[in-house]
Design an enzyme around this catalytic site. Structure first.
Site, PDB file in Angstrom:
ATOM      1  N   GLY A 113       0.813  -1.214   0.000  1.00 29.40           N
ATOM      2  CA  GLY A 113       0.000   0.000   0.000  1.00 29.40           C
ATOM      3  C   GLY A 113       0.842   1.257   0.000  1.00 29.40           C
ATOM      4  O   GLY A 113       2.010   1.247  -0.383  1.00 29.40           O
ATOM      5  N   HIS A 114       0.256   2.362   0.457  1.00 26.97           N
ATOM      6  CA  HIS A 114       0.928   3.646   0.459  1.00 26.97           C
ATOM      7  C   HIS A 114       1.502   3.937   1.842  1.00 26.97           C
ATOM      8  O   HIS A 114       1.067   3.350   2.834  1.00 26.97           O
ATOM      9  CB  HIS A 114      -0.052   4.749   0.036  1.00 26.97           C
TER      10      HIS A 114
END
Lengths: 219, 219, 219
Positions: B143-144
């Site tokens: 993810g981020h």
């Protein structure tokens, strides 16, 4: 039947699973073109979504048997085994479907049997041998040094690590994971065993055994 | 050695894992071309599948050290750490391998360290920092706002959610899942921790701790 | 605002999730181009990573409302529901984002509602209906004969098997798995239910129920 440079393929199966396979065969550059659908009970008509011919067994024998290749779509190993036996007796020829760009290089040592199918985004490593009429659905990850038998079904998102042997008629559920073995001691999933969805197999599984959970235990 | 516009790469490792890496490097447009395989015990010959040179340490020092880039393939963090240390002392230069199309845009703020490798179909989000000699295998989803240290190995199909910090020498097993943290309280997987295959980490994990299960608990 | 052949898109959301969406929209050939970011509290300035305009609600009303299309990025179903209601009252028009190559063929019978988003590498089968403002993130696998409602969020790597109905406002965690139903008895995930990361749902889930584990059980 169409006169086409691609080899004609008949899909056995009329459910959503067959349409999934249709989508992939038509999208890929695999050298086959789906020309009809059928199952053992079908009558001549049209498949409802693609409008391709839906054919009866008699029509298949008369018009398709000698000039087309069949791919068996049902997900259940025992159904494919039964249908393959019946169509072998009728002289059917079977197609295979997989992404040749990912598997064909000679150094890759990947061997895929008759009638088998590898779905979209499914990856295999080096030294992978897959038997006949085996079905790997989408987004599956197979490691290196893996042997998979005949009439195996692997559902979407499953992960098979390296040094694993999967025997005939095994069903691996969606998102199931088989941990890696070693060269001396591969993990063996015995003939006819079943891993339910999301199960993690961290050791070998005896034949005909159904396992569930994380880590997987026999039901 | 080949005279080529691509930079020559030597793969350290001679197992199926090294061949997986070979497949990806050759398939991608990454600017490297694999020219040889080796490990610390290898003798001069040929790698059995690719027929590329298999070279000894002496041959590497004499003919490859100054003109090629190395990528360490073994999956075990401690092995890569040990080998990297030895080859650093010998003046080796290291390659990186990843899909630049997915990571290079400046707004994406992705930073990948020396000697690190991201496998096929592995995706990373924005603001992701990856250390040195770290190995993300295939079909991994990061993810981020994630930081990953040095000598981390992430096995196929794992999912790392947003706001996660993975410290050095961590091993994340196949299909393991790390839930998302928050900007104020990221999930931290401590140095040297291990998540077994299919484990779901829903909170931070202390260093050197092995966790198993859904949700993950220490062994 | 840019004068462009692509339709202008404003992304609602300013976190890493919005940048993930930005990356995908800009990378695909979807016919939209992101021209600004906003949320209900933003003031005019520049988004820090892309340097695109960050706009206030007033600026949106004045300069963007009539000429752009909005996509709501927050992952939480209830937040998207609340924001959609507010922007509908302001006359906003919503974009959709998905890979048309994989979904548009008429025989595929895939229907995607207003404001919905399917992320990178996400696959859907035949006969799939997706409602409005629903968000499927990356690497998700949806089978055939599946209905997904409005304001559903599915996190990366989840697997939805065939013959499943997911009602409105459901949250499916990363890597969660929903087993397949049958045509006569689909698996139903009730309105507002939540599957935590890595959960495996092997039977229907009542509304507003949170389930965890393998197999999934109510908390």
């Amino acid at each position: 039947m169409k006169d086409t440079a691609k080899r004609p393929m008949v899909l056995y199966g009329t459910s959503g699973q067959a349409l999934f396979v249709y989508d992939e065969v038509m999208r890929s550059g695999s050298g086959y073109e789906v020309v009809a659908f059928m199952d053992l009970d079908s009558e001549d008509g049209f498949e409802q979504y693609t409008q391709l011919p839906l054919i009866s067994l008699e029509t298949w024998k008369r018009d398709y048997a000698d000039s087309s290749y069949m791919l068996l779509c049902p997900g259940t190993p025992s159904i494919r085994r039964k249908v393959a036996k019946e169509f072998c007796a009728l002289g059917a020829r079977f197609a295979r479907h997989f992404d040749g760009d990912r598997t064909d290089a000679p150094w890759k040592a990947v061997d895929i049997g008759e009638g088998s199918y590898l779905g979209l985004n499914t990856l295999v490593g080096n030294c992978v041998k897959i038997g006949d009429h085996t079905q790997l659905m989408t987004n599956i990850n197979v490691g290196h040094d893996v042997t998979i038998g005949d009439y195996v079904t692997i559902a979407p998102g499953a992960i098979v690590s390296g040094y694993v042997e999967i025997e005939d008629d095994v069903f691996i559920g969606a998102g199931a994971i088989i941990s890696n073995g070693t060269p001396e001691k591969p993990i063996v999933i015995g003939q006819g065993a079943m891993l339910t969805a999301g199960t993690v197999a961290i050791r070998s599984v005896p034949p005909q055994t159904r396992i569930i959970g994380v880590p997987g235990r026999p039901l």
